[in-house]
Design a protein around this motif. Sequence first.
Motif, PDB file in Angstrom:
ATOM      1  N   PRO A   1      78.680  14.591  -7.838  1.00 21.19           N
ATOM      2  CA  PRO A   1      80.006  14.847  -7.237  1.00 21.19           C
ATOM      3  C   PRO A   1      80.456  13.677  -6.378  1.00 21.19           C
ATOM      4  CG  PRO A   1      78.305  15.981  -5.991  1.00 21.19           C
ATOM      5  CD  PRO A   1      77.610  15.378  -7.177  1.00 21.19           C
ATOM      6  N   PRO A   2      81.748  13.391  -6.347  1.00 19.96           N
ATOM      7  CA  PRO A   2      82.264  12.376  -5.427  1.00 19.96           C
ATOM      8  C   PRO A   2      82.071  12.794  -3.970  1.00 19.96           C
ATOM      9  CG  PRO A   2      83.854  12.832  -7.173  1.00 19.96           C
ATOM     10  CD  PRO A   2      82.795  13.899  -7.261  1.00 19.96           C
ATOM     11  N   ILE A   3      81.743  11.844  -3.133  1.00 21.14           N
ATOM     12  CA  ILE A   3      81.596  12.113  -1.704  1.00 21.14           C
ATOM     13  C   ILE A   3      82.896  12.659  -1.136  1.00 21.14           C
ATOM     14  CG2 ILE A   3      81.188  11.004   0.538  1.00 21.14           C
ATOM     15  CD1 ILE A   3      79.375   8.997  -0.996  1.00 21.14           C
ATOM     16  N   GLY A   4      84.028  12.215  -1.706  1.00 24.96           N
ATOM     17  CA  GLY A   4      85.334  12.645  -1.225  1.00 24.96           C
ATOM     18  C   GLY A   4      85.587  14.138  -1.345  1.00 24.96           C
ATOM     19  N   ARG A   5      84.812  14.842  -2.139  1.00 24.96           N
ATOM     20  CA  ARG A   5      84.977  16.293  -2.207  1.00 24.96           C
ATOM     21  C   ARG A   5      84.512  16.955  -0.916  1.00 24.96           C
ATOM     22  NH1 ARG A   5      82.850  17.679  -8.391  1.00 24.96           N
ATOM     23  NH2 ARG A   5      84.519  16.528  -9.489  1.00 24.96           N
ATOM     24  N   THR A   6      83.597  16.298  -0.217  1.00 21.60           N
ATOM     25  CA  THR A   6      83.131  16.800   1.072  1.00 21.60           C
ATOM     26  C   THR A   6      83.880  16.146   2.223  1.00 21.60           C
ATOM     27  OG1 THR A   6      80.918  17.177   0.151  1.00 21.60           O
ATOM     28  CG2 THR A   6      81.096  17.071   2.549  1.00 21.60           C
ATOM     29  N   LEU A   7      84.152  14.849   2.087  1.00 22.90           N
ATOM     30  CA  LEU A   7      84.914  14.095   3.081  1.00 22.90           C
ATOM     31  C   LEU A   7      86.231  13.681   2.439  1.00 22.90           C
ATOM     32  CD1 LEU A   7      82.278  11.718   4.742  1.00 22.90           C
ATOM     33  CD2 LEU A   7      83.265  13.809   5.702  1.00 22.90           C
ATOM     34  N   PRO A   8      87.258  14.502   2.506  1.00 22.42           N
ATOM     35  CA  PRO A   8      88.530  14.172   1.850  1.00 22.42           C
ATOM     36  C   PRO A   8      89.047  12.796   2.276  1.00 22.42           C
ATOM     37  CG  PRO A   8      88.548  16.441   2.608  1.00 22.42           C
ATOM     38  CD  PRO A   8      87.302  15.821   3.175  1.00 22.42           C
ATOM     39  N   GLY A   9      89.419  12.005   1.285  1.00 23.18           N
ATOM     40  CA  GLY A   9      89.928  10.667   1.550  1.00 23.18           C
ATOM     41  C   GLY A   9      88.893   9.584   1.432  1.00 23.18           C
ATOM     42  N   PHE A  10      87.611   9.941   1.392  1.00 19.90           N
ATOM     43  CA  PHE A  10      86.578   8.914   1.247  1.00 19.90           C
ATOM     44  C   PHE A  10      86.559   8.403  -0.182  1.00 19.90           C
ATOM     45  CE2 PHE A  10      82.505   7.179   0.156  1.00 19.90           C
ATOM     46  CZ  PHE A  10      82.116   6.478   1.277  1.00 19.90           C
ATOM     47  N   HIS A  11      86.635   7.106  -0.349  1.00 16.26           N
ATOM     48  CA  HIS A  11      86.419   6.492  -1.655  1.00 16.26           C
ATOM     49  C   HIS A  11      86.102   5.030  -1.450  1.00 16.26           C
ATOM     50  CE1 HIS A  11      90.325   4.291  -1.893  1.00 16.26           C
ATOM     51  NE2 HIS A  11      90.745   5.294  -1.145  1.00 16.26           N
ATOM     52  N   ASP A  12      85.223   4.518  -2.283  1.00 20.21           N
ATOM     53  CA  ASP A  12      84.830   3.120  -2.190  1.00 20.21           C
ATOM     54  C   ASP A  12      84.255   2.681  -3.524  1.00 20.21           C
ATOM     55  OD1 ASP A  12      84.018   0.554  -1.068  1.00 20.21           O
ATOM     56  OD2 ASP A  12      81.982   1.359  -1.167  1.00 20.21           O
ATOM     57  N   ALA A  13      84.716   1.552  -4.002  1.00 20.23           N
ATOM     58  CA  ALA A  13      84.155   0.937  -5.204  1.00 20.23           C
ATOM     59  C   ALA A  13      84.448  -0.551  -5.122  1.00 20.23           C
ATOM     60  CB  ALA A  13      84.763   1.527  -6.478  1.00 20.23           C
ATOM     61  N   SER A  14      83.412  -1.336  -5.017  1.00 19.28           N
ATOM     62  CA  SER A  14      83.606  -2.782  -4.963  1.00 19.28           C
ATOM     63  C   SER A  14      84.238  -3.241  -6.264  1.00 19.28           C
ATOM     64  CB  SER A  14      82.264  -3.488  -4.761  1.00 19.28           C
ATOM     65  OG  SER A  14      81.681  -3.115  -3.538  1.00 19.28           O
ATOM     66  N   PHE A  15      85.424  -3.849  -6.166  1.00 21.95           N
ATOM     67  CA  PHE A  15      86.039  -4.320  -7.396  1.00 21.95           C
ATOM     68  C   PHE A  15      86.053  -5.839  -7.435  1.00 21.95           C
ATOM     69  CE2 PHE A  15      89.759  -4.386  -4.667  1.00 21.95           C
ATOM     70  CZ  PHE A  15      90.586  -5.376  -5.189  1.00 21.95           C
ATOM     71  N   ASN A  16      85.886  -6.384  -8.628  1.00 21.04           N
ATOM     72  CA  ASN A  16      85.867  -7.821  -8.863  1.00 21.04           C
ATOM     73  C   ASN A  16      87.106  -8.212  -9.633  1.00 21.04           C
ATOM     74  OD1 ASN A  16      82.259  -8.224  -9.478  1.00 21.04           O
ATOM     75  ND2 ASN A  16      83.348  -7.455  -7.708  1.00 21.04           N
TER      76      ASN A  16
END
Length: 325
Positions: free
Chosen positions: A239-254
């Motif tokens: 599950p995405p962390i954001g389901r527990t902490l709404p608004g949390f998202h992170d993905a290092s993009f290149n």
Amino acid sequence: MQRRSLLLSGAALGLSGAARAQAQGSHWAPARPMRLVVPFAPGGAADTVGRLLAEPLGTTLGQTVTIDNRPGGGTTIGAQAVARAAPDGLTLLYATPNVQILNPHLMRSLPYDPQRDFTPVIAILRAPKLLVVRPDFPAQDVAGLIAHGKAKPEGLTYASAGVASSGHLAAAMFGQMAGMEMLHIPFRGTAPATQDVMAGRVDFMMDNIATLLPLVRDGRMKALGVSTADPAAAAPELPPIGRTLPGFHDASFNYLLAPAGTPPEIIARLNAVLNEILDSPALTSRFEVLGIEKLGGTPQALEAMVREEHDRWGPVIERGGIRLQ
């Protein structure tokens, strides 16, 4: 090394006839080899992906594309080299978030202007992170980890590959959004950090899925969630962390950048060819092996993404008191 050889072996990735015709029909006729500057040492993830792009890019354009590794300075050495290069489309930068998003917040001064010295070309990929603990850790999900941390008088400890590393910043944002006091334990690289988490000397860590998922699959670590807003293709069951902490998202993009002032027609040509490369089944399958997700799109979309991420990470870094110089 064996996996890297597998990823880099074989002929150039197949492209559509339209992409080849578009590249060959251009008035842009480079007079010397192209250079893709990678601001990291050979052998790492950025170097591997850079080489995966260089081969088909050169084949399509009828050009030699060389990888120029310029490690050091938290990507500033490589970024400065491209910022000072001629704006003729023959020098590109393989950029990570440090170049334009993080370093302006982490460093008091930079040897380049992160916005004015570059022209966006294309977004390449995003790399989800996993939040992991040791297999016998009492929490079974993100909510349980937060509850466990708030119940401990001394709070949770978390490991990272070093100060201001992507794992450090992601975990710092996690703690801030969860309202927890946590102690950061920086290591010199991901390997020693994972060893101490597995041994129970540190409570948890966050790092790229390509590094941590094999340890989860082997039962040596337990994954509680994934950092992206949506489930990751490499581990859709998490599950995405954001389901527990709404608004949390992170993905290092290149992504790729060119020097400021590079003609729009050259940027358009590079963008079109690279979108074709990213859409090729061969590259898609190789990205899947690495657990990363392709992006692509327009230079304008990339510019907006960089601006949004720059503004989002500034408050996290300031609240955490995180500095590199």
